[in-house]
Design a protein around this motif. Structure first.
Motif, PDB file in Angstrom:
ATOM      1  N   GLU A 181       0.844  -1.194   0.000  1.00 10.97           N
ATOM      2  CA  GLU A 181       0.000   0.000   0.000  1.00 10.97           C
ATOM      3  C   GLU A 181       0.883   1.248   0.000  1.00 10.97           C
ATOM      4  OE1 GLU A 181      -3.275  -0.065  -0.154  1.00 10.97           O
ATOM      5  OE2 GLU A 181      -3.479  -2.242   0.051  1.00 10.97           O
ATOM      6  N   ASP A 182       0.492   2.251  -0.800  1.00 12.51           N
ATOM      7  CA  ASP A 182       1.228   3.515  -0.799  1.00 12.51           C
ATOM      8  C   ASP A 182       0.887   4.356   0.435  1.00 12.51           C
ATOM      9  OD1 ASP A 182       2.476   2.954  -3.209  1.00 12.51           O
ATOM     10  OD2 ASP A 182       0.868   3.844  -4.394  1.00 12.51           O
ATOM     11  N   VAL A 183      -0.376   4.287   0.858  1.00  8.86           N
ATOM     12  CA  VAL A 183      -0.850   5.025   2.032  1.00  8.86           C
ATOM     13  C   VAL A 183      -1.589   4.056   2.935  1.00  8.86           C
ATOM     14  CG1 VAL A 183      -2.293   6.904   2.886  1.00  8.86           C
ATOM     15  CG2 VAL A 183      -1.071   7.167   0.709  1.00  8.86           C
ATOM     16  N   VAL A 184      -1.224   4.034   4.202  1.00  5.43           N
ATOM     17  CA  VAL A 184      -1.884   3.200   5.196  1.00  5.43           C
ATOM     18  C   VAL A 184      -2.561   4.113   6.215  1.00  5.43           C
ATOM     19  CG1 VAL A 184      -1.512   1.613   7.124  1.00  5.43           C
ATOM     20  CG2 VAL A 184      -0.370   1.213   4.924  1.00  5.43           C
ATOM     21  N   GLN A 185      -3.841   3.872   6.470  1.00  7.98           N
ATOM     22  CA  GLN A 185      -4.602   4.720   7.384  1.00  7.98           C
ATOM     23  C   GLN A 185      -4.829   4.008   8.705  1.00  7.98           C
ATOM     24  OE1 GLN A 185      -8.992   6.125   6.831  1.00  7.98           O
ATOM     25  NE2 GLN A 185      -7.710   7.660   5.834  1.00  7.98           N
ATOM     26  N   ILE A 186      -4.562   4.729   9.791  1.00  9.59           N
ATOM     27  CA  ILE A 186      -4.789   4.233  11.148  1.00  9.59           C
ATOM     28  C   ILE A 186      -5.753   5.189  11.832  1.00  9.59           C
ATOM     29  CG2 ILE A 186      -3.743   3.715  13.396  1.00  9.59           C
ATOM     30  CD1 ILE A 186      -1.125   3.115  11.905  1.00  9.59           C
ATOM     31  N   GLU A 187      -6.833   4.664  12.388  1.00 10.28           N
ATOM     32  CA  GLU A 187      -7.860   5.501  13.011  1.00 10.28           C
ATOM     33  C   GLU A 187      -7.756   5.455  14.529  1.00 10.28           C
ATOM     34  OE1 GLU A 187     -11.587   3.995  11.639  1.00 10.28           O
ATOM     35  OE2 GLU A 187     -11.372   4.847   9.618  1.00 10.28           O
ATOM     36  N   THR A 188      -8.187   6.542  15.175  1.00  7.66           N
ATOM     37  CA  THR A 188      -8.421   6.509  16.620  1.00  7.66           C
ATOM     38  C   THR A 188      -9.913   6.256  16.818  1.00  7.66           C
ATOM     39  OG1 THR A 188      -8.973   8.858  16.938  1.00  7.66           O
ATOM     40  CG2 THR A 188      -6.638   8.268  16.893  1.00  7.66           C
ATOM     41  N   ARG A 189     -10.239   5.424  17.791  1.00 12.67           N
ATOM     42  CA  ARG A 189     -11.657   5.167  18.074  1.00 12.67           C
ATOM     43  C   ARG A 189     -11.801   4.733  19.526  1.00 12.67           C
ATOM     44  NH1 ARG A 189     -12.411  -0.192  18.702  1.00 12.67           N
ATOM     45  NH2 ARG A 189     -11.059  -1.658  17.588  1.00 12.67           N
ATOM     46  N   GLN A 190     -13.047   4.751  19.995  1.00  7.24           N
ATOM     47  CA  GLN A 190     -13.337   4.267  21.333  1.00  7.24           C
ATOM     48  C   GLN A 190     -13.255   2.743  21.359  1.00  7.24           C
ATOM     49  OE1 GLN A 190     -17.040   5.832  22.760  1.00  7.24           O
ATOM     50  NE2 GLN A 190     -16.324   7.949  22.793  1.00  7.24           N
ATOM     51  N   GLY A 191     -12.784   2.212  22.495  1.00  8.22           N
ATOM     52  CA  GLY A 191     -12.626   0.769  22.613  1.00  8.22           C
ATOM     53  C   GLY A 191     -13.967   0.048  22.691  1.00  8.22           C
ATOM     54  N   GLU A 192     -13.952  -1.226  22.324  1.00  9.28           N
ATOM     55  CA  GLU A 192     -15.158  -2.070  22.333  1.00  9.28           C
ATOM     56  C   GLU A 192     -14.828  -3.435  22.926  1.00  9.28           C
ATOM     57  OE1 GLU A 192     -15.892  -2.483  18.199  1.00  9.28           O
ATOM     58  OE2 GLU A 192     -16.711  -0.452  17.933  1.00  9.28           O
ATOM     59  N   ASP A 193     -15.832  -4.047  23.567  1.00  9.76           N
ATOM     60  CA  ASP A 193     -15.739  -5.459  23.981  1.00  9.76           C
ATOM     61  C   ASP A 193     -14.454  -5.774  24.745  1.00  9.76           C
ATOM     62  OD1 ASP A 193     -18.143  -5.863  22.634  1.00  9.76           O
ATOM     63  OD2 ASP A 193     -17.096  -6.302  20.753  1.00  9.76           O
ATOM     64  N   GLY A 194     -14.248  -5.077  25.852  1.00 11.16           N
ATOM     65  CA  GLY A 194     -13.093  -5.350  26.699  1.00 11.16           C
ATOM     66  C   GLY A 194     -11.823  -4.651  26.292  1.00 11.16           C
ATOM     67  N   GLU A 195     -11.852  -3.874  25.205  1.00 12.69           N
ATOM     68  CA  GLU A 195     -10.680  -3.092  24.811  1.00 12.69           C
ATOM     69  C   GLU A 195     -10.506  -1.908  25.767  1.00 12.69           C
ATOM     70  OE1 GLU A 195     -10.547  -3.580  19.942  1.00 12.69           O
ATOM     71  OE2 GLU A 195     -11.801  -2.012  20.833  1.00 12.69           O
ATOM     72  N   PRO A 196      -9.344  -1.247  25.745  1.00 15.63           N
ATOM     73  CA  PRO A 196      -9.181  -0.012  26.530  1.00 15.63           C
ATOM     74  C   PRO A 196     -10.157   1.068  26.059  1.00 15.63           C
ATOM     75  CG  PRO A 196      -7.059  -0.852  25.769  1.00 15.63           C
ATOM     76  CD  PRO A 196      -8.113  -1.644  25.061  1.00 15.63           C
ATOM     77  N   ASP A 197     -10.194   2.180  26.780  1.00 17.69           N
ATOM     78  CA  ASP A 197     -11.141   3.262  26.464  1.00 17.69           C
ATOM     79  C   ASP A 197     -10.975   3.759  25.029  1.00 17.69           C
ATOM     80  OD1 ASP A 197     -12.146   3.073  28.976  1.00 17.69           O
ATOM     81  OD2 ASP A 197     -11.030   4.777  29.790  1.00 17.69           O
ATOM     82  N   PHE A 198      -9.723   3.895  24.596  1.00 17.42           N
ATOM     83  CA  PHE A 198      -9.445   4.356  23.234  1.00 17.42           C
ATOM     84  C   PHE A 198      -8.336   3.506  22.632  1.00 17.42           C
ATOM     85  CE2 PHE A 198     -10.765   8.063  25.753  1.00 17.42           C
ATOM     86  CZ  PHE A 198     -11.919   8.412  25.074  1.00 17.42           C
ATOM     87  N   VAL A 199      -8.380   3.320  21.322  1.00 19.56           N
ATOM     88  CA  VAL A 199      -7.368   2.505  20.647  1.00 19.56           C
ATOM     89  C   VAL A 199      -7.005   3.118  19.302  1.00 19.56           C
ATOM     90  CG1 VAL A 199      -8.144   0.355  21.725  1.00 19.56           C
ATOM     91  CG2 VAL A 199      -9.108   1.055  19.511  1.00 19.56           C
ATOM     92  N   PHE A 200      -5.814   2.760  18.823  1.00 25.04           N
ATOM     93  CA  PHE A 200      -5.453   2.966  17.426  1.00 25.04           C
ATOM     94  C   PHE A 200      -5.907   1.717  16.666  1.00 25.04           C
ATOM     95  CE2 PHE A 200      -2.121   5.591  19.535  1.00 25.04           C
ATOM     96  CZ  PHE A 200      -2.367   6.796  18.901  1.00 25.04           C
ATOM     97  N   ASP A 201      -6.490   1.900  15.485  1.00 19.87           N
ATOM     98  CA  ASP A 201      -7.022   0.769  14.742  1.00 19.87           C
ATOM     99  C   ASP A 201      -6.659   0.882  13.253  1.00 19.87           C
ATOM    100  OD1 ASP A 201      -8.405  -1.460  13.927  1.00 19.87           O
ATOM    101  OD2 ASP A 201     -10.397  -0.542  14.139  1.00 19.87           O
ATOM    102  N   PRO A 202      -5.811  -0.065  12.741  1.00 20.15           N
ATOM    103  CA  PRO A 202      -5.055  -1.094  13.487  1.00 20.15           C
ATOM    104  C   PRO A 202      -3.847  -0.454  14.173  1.00 20.15           C
ATOM    105  CG  PRO A 202      -4.525  -1.209  11.161  1.00 20.15           C
ATOM    106  CD  PRO A 202      -5.576  -0.161  11.287  1.00 20.15           C
ATOM    107  N   ALA A 203      -3.515  -0.938  15.354  1.00 18.08           N
ATOM    108  CA  ALA A 203      -2.416  -0.347  16.124  1.00 18.08           C
ATOM    109  C   ALA A 203      -1.053  -0.844  15.650  1.00 18.08           C
ATOM    110  CB  ALA A 203      -2.599  -0.656  17.610  1.00 18.08           C
ATOM    111  N   PHE A 204      -0.978  -2.102  15.223  1.00 18.39           N
ATOM    112  CA  PHE A 204       0.296  -2.723  14.832  1.00 18.39           C
ATOM    113  C   PHE A 204       0.204  -3.146  13.366  1.00 18.39           C
ATOM    114  CE2 PHE A 204      -0.102  -3.046  19.352  1.00 18.39           C
ATOM    115  CZ  PHE A 204       1.181  -2.845  19.846  1.00 18.39           C
ATOM    116  N   VAL A 205       1.025  -2.521  12.546  1.00 22.53           N
ATOM    117  CA  VAL A 205       0.961  -2.802  11.106  1.00 22.53           C
ATOM    118  C   VAL A 205       2.362  -3.005  10.545  1.00 22.53           C
ATOM    119  CG1 VAL A 205      -1.173  -1.486  10.812  1.00 22.53           C
ATOM    120  CG2 VAL A 205       1.029  -0.349  10.470  1.00 22.53           C
TER     121      VAL A 205
END
Length: 304
Positions: free
Chosen positions: A205-229
């Motif tokens: 991919e030439d550009v990879v997008q990572i979003e911030t969002r609120q956590g779900e289903d036992g995740e922390p309050d906020f996460v990077f998605d995807p955090a590890f790429v």
């Protein structure tokens, strides 16, 4: 503040009042020349009065600075951290270290979530923000990018002594009473997460997008998605704020150390739709984190 003392953490201010200055009338027989001199003297007196008024206005303002920590303090602090003052006194915060800060009101120093009273950015050296409390009581505040440790309190007028003592205890240890134990756990978890996490393969991919969002289903309050790429060398990484919460994208040399500003990048994505781009132009692994949520919001870029 140039004149710092061991008691600088807590400072008491009272509302200043301007002194009344009277001007007496000239008496006796004077000539035209003397009358002219008298006019000059009156003008000088008026100028002095103006200076006195300016001094009085300055005296009615309580100054709080942002600065780098020293001698065991956190990385950045409000100085003074606890300020006692009378209602109607204006408080002026000034950025003296050149680092991006906010002055964000909160109802709880433990939760450190915005209360809506004020939330102003001091983004560069010399930036100021003023606020005047009109009622007695406790008003807490914090810096969003450094919420883990950079906190402050205004004790306005008559406040409850027990509440003030509890506030002082939090200021003594802003990161929590179980900080050392929590840090050990977080460091172990972060290390395991970095090593054992299944990196999402986004090579090609030439550009990879990572979003911030609120956590779900036992995740922390906020996460990077995807955090590890995993990406190719030369790929552009774009972080996008999709939850509307203040975040930073801050690089670190070691995922276990998540404090201070990043050497590689340290960007704010302060509102929904805000973005930050970085080019992965060198092979290796680049860990990063969100400064206000450093305890749980982090990730890494594996560059092939």
């Amino acid at each position: 503040m140039d004149d710092r003392t061991p008691s600088r953490r807590r400072v008491l201010f009272g509302a200043a009042s301007a002194a009344a200055v009277g001007i007496g009338s000239l008496s006796g027989c004077v000539g035209n020349e003397e009358e002219t001199d008298g006019d000059d003297d009156a003008e000088a007196d008026d100028a002095n009065l103006d200076d006195d008024d300016a001094d009085a206005d300055d005296a009615d303002i309580v100054e709080i600075e942002t600065r780098e920590g020293e001698d065991g303090e956190p990385d950045f602090v409000f100085d003074p951290a606890i300020t006692e003052l009378e209602s109607g006194t204006t408080v002026r915060w000034t950025n003296t270290d050149g680092v991006f800060h906010t002055v964000t009101s909160t109802d709880s120093l433990e939760a450190r979530t915005e209360s809506g009273e004020f939330n102003e950015a001091l983004s560069a050296e010399g930036d100021t923000f003023e606020w005047t409390p009109e009622e007695d009581g406790i008003q807490h505040y914090y810096c969003e990018p450094h919420a883990g440790f950079m906190i402050g309190t205004l004790a306005v007028g008559d406040v409850d002594d027990a509440e003030l003592e509890e506030t002082e205890e939090i200021h003594e240890n802003p990161e929590g009473a179980d900080d050392d134990a929590d840090d050990d756990t977080e460091d172990e978890d972060a290390d395991d997460h970095d090593d054992d996490e299944e990196f999402v393969d986004m090579t090609g991919e030439d550009v990879v997008q990572i979003e911030t969002r609120q956590g779900e289903d036992g995740e922390p309050d906020f996460v990077f998605d995807p955090a590890f790429v995993t990406v190719d060398e030369g790929t552009t990484i774009e972080w996008v704020n999709t939850d509307g919460v203040f975040h930073t994208v801050t690089s670190t040399d070691d995922i276990e150390r998540r404090s201070g500003g990043g050497d590689e990048f340290n960007a704010t994505i302060s509102g929904e739709g805000a973005t930050f781009e970085w080019e992965a132009d060198e092979s290796g692994r680049q860990p990063y984190y969100c400064s206000p949520h450093a305890g749980f919001m982090y990730g890494a870029i594996e560059i092939e």
